[in-house]
Structures are given as structure tokens and as C-alpha cells.
Design a protein around this motif. Sequence first.
Motif, mmCIF file in Angstrom:
data_model
loop_
_atom_site.group_PDB
_atom_site.id
_atom_site.type_symbol
_atom_site.label_atom_id
_atom_site.label_comp_id
_atom_site.label_asym_id
_atom_site.label_seq_id
_atom_site.Cartn_x
_atom_site.Cartn_y
_atom_site.Cartn_z
ATOM 1 N N THR A 118 0.844 -1.199 0.000
ATOM 2 C CA THR A 118 0.000 0.000 0.000
ATOM 3 C C THR A 118 0.881 1.252 0.000
ATOM 4 O O THR A 118 1.998 1.241 0.532
ATOM 5 C CB THR A 118 -0.888 0.031 1.255
ATOM 6 O OG1 THR A 118 -0.035 0.029 2.411
ATOM 7 C CG2 THR A 118 -1.812 -1.177 1.321
ATOM 8 N N TYR A 131 0.223 3.758 1.648
ATOM 9 C CA TYR A 131 0.227 4.125 3.027
ATOM 10 C C TYR A 131 1.410 3.494 3.784
ATOM 11 O O TYR A 131 2.048 4.148 4.607
ATOM 12 C CB TYR A 131 -1.153 3.699 3.536
ATOM 13 C CG TYR A 131 -1.130 3.430 4.958
ATOM 14 C CD1 TYR A 131 -1.100 4.499 5.824
ATOM 15 C CD2 TYR A 131 -1.065 2.143 5.452
ATOM 16 C CE1 TYR A 131 -1.014 4.275 7.163
ATOM 17 C CE2 TYR A 131 -0.969 1.928 6.783
ATOM 18 C CZ TYR A 131 -0.935 2.997 7.640
ATOM 19 O OH TYR A 131 -0.813 2.789 8.946
ATOM 20 N N ASP A 139 -5.688 3.423 1.319
ATOM 21 C CA ASP A 139 -5.255 4.090 0.088
ATOM 22 C C ASP A 139 -6.457 4.678 -0.665
ATOM 23 O O ASP A 139 -6.386 5.789 -1.199
ATOM 24 C CB ASP A 139 -4.499 3.124 -0.838
ATOM 25 C CG ASP A 139 -3.039 2.918 -0.410
ATOM 26 O OD1 ASP A 139 -2.651 3.430 0.659
ATOM 27 O OD2 ASP A 139 -2.297 2.233 -1.143
#
Length: 284
Positions: free
Chosen positions: A193, A195, A269
Amino acid sequence: MELSNTAVLHQMRRDQVTDTCRANSATSRKRRVLTPNDLKHLVVDEDHELIYCYVPKVACTNWKRLMMVLSGRGKYSDPMEIPANEAHVSANLKTLNQYSIPEINHRLKSYMKFLFVREPFERLVSAYRNKFTQKYNISFHKRYGTKIIKRQRKNATQEALRKGDDVKFEEFVAYLIDPHTQREEPFNEHWQTVYSLCHPCHIHYDLVGKYETLEEDSNYVLQLAGVGSYLKFPTYAKSTRTTDEMTTEFFQNISLEHQTQLYEVYKLDFLMFNYSVPSYLKLE
């Protein structure tokens, strides 16, 4: 007027990240502090005081080329003269984890920080197509393909188990949502991800660029960096690029249950970068 519209747009994108981090603080701030090891994706250009967090499958080859031009002190002038494989040689770019803690903190505070994002499932299909359907990606077939087939395919042939070069998208998805996968090791950067790669809840990015508006956003970054007059983002129309239509197609064969679980994996995300739930998802 033009500039202020753009500035407002980028402020909205920053706010979206902040709000999502706050609303999901239990998940998003699991990690209290970052360690240098978390900063391997943050490419530093000291001459223009820039930090770029690269996300694979979001134009990162071209942005790495640009960072090589920017930090190369005249060694390169045209980003497209740099061969793609050269852009991915880690020694060609400096990353933030190579600095001391005080130096890291100083740069995070004072440099302009940016990243580029893409619709999460489109990025995932792009990674799958690139890593599992291209015959030349033998290292991925061996490292991941064999493992995915061993775990996800009943009655796999000996050849498939040995080569790992014919992973189906459904098998890839099943592997991603398997709790065992996440426990065993972090996701590969191509499907990790954004993130987790860029830590947007701990690092406050000044600019969030989007793949959908890649050229405008990239040139805006270059303009703010003060190099817009002589550096432009390379325009290119890749005939092989993964589109929304292709992504829809790939998801046709994914069960409702798997779609729901996969959305959960990439949910932050989707939320953080303001991507709505894809219309093809038959989410529960």
C-alpha cells in the motif's frame, strides 16, 4: 487565477490525507515512530531540497529519471536519455534512510515532499500484469509465483510449482488477502500500500500528485521546485498501460468475498487519496 485553483486543489488533497489519518488513527498510527528503515522509498535531491516518495507502478521510472537529472549536477540533462534499468539502480539516487537522524529530521522539516498515487486496484492489476504475465520477469516468478501457486492452486503440476510463471489474477488476489502472507513478510513494494511505503500519516507531504493527472501535477511540482522553465515531465503514451477498463475485466472473476477482503487491505489508500469504491465491485 490558474495557480490559485491548483493550490486549492492540492490543499484539498492534503486535507483529505489528514482527515483520513485522523479518522482511522487506530490503524493509521499503529506505528508511533518511524525508523530509518521506513524511509527507503524517499528519494532526496539536496540541490533543490526535494523529497520524492516513489510508489512502483505510478510513473516511478520517469520520476526517478527526473530526480537523477535534478540531483546529478549536470551529469544528465534529458531524463529520457537515462535507460529505465539505470533509473532503478539504487546507487544512482540518494534515499533518506542513508542520513543521520538529525539530518533526516531537518530534511523532513524543510524540504518539499511529494508523492504520486494511483487508483489502488488499477495499480494492483498493473503490478500483476507486469510481474506475472511477462515471460522475462523470472525472478518474480521464482520468488513469488512458485509460492502463490503452491498455496493457492489445487493439483498444481510439477512444472507450474517449479516455474511459477502462470499465476492467475484470482490466485494473486487470494495470496494477497491470505493472513499468512501478511504475517510471513511485508508485501513486495509493487503491491504494498502507498500508506505503508510512504507513511503519509507520519510524514506531511506538501504535494500529492495523481496518475490520472500525471503531467499537470508533475509539471506543477517542477514549477514549485523552480526548475519548470527547463525541465518538463516526459510525455509518453504507453500503449500497454493498464486502464480502468482492463481493471474491470480482471475483477470479473474475483468472488464477492475476495473483493471485499481485498478492498479492506487497500482501504486506507482508497480513502486517503479520495478514490471511490470502483463501480464494478459488488461489495457487501
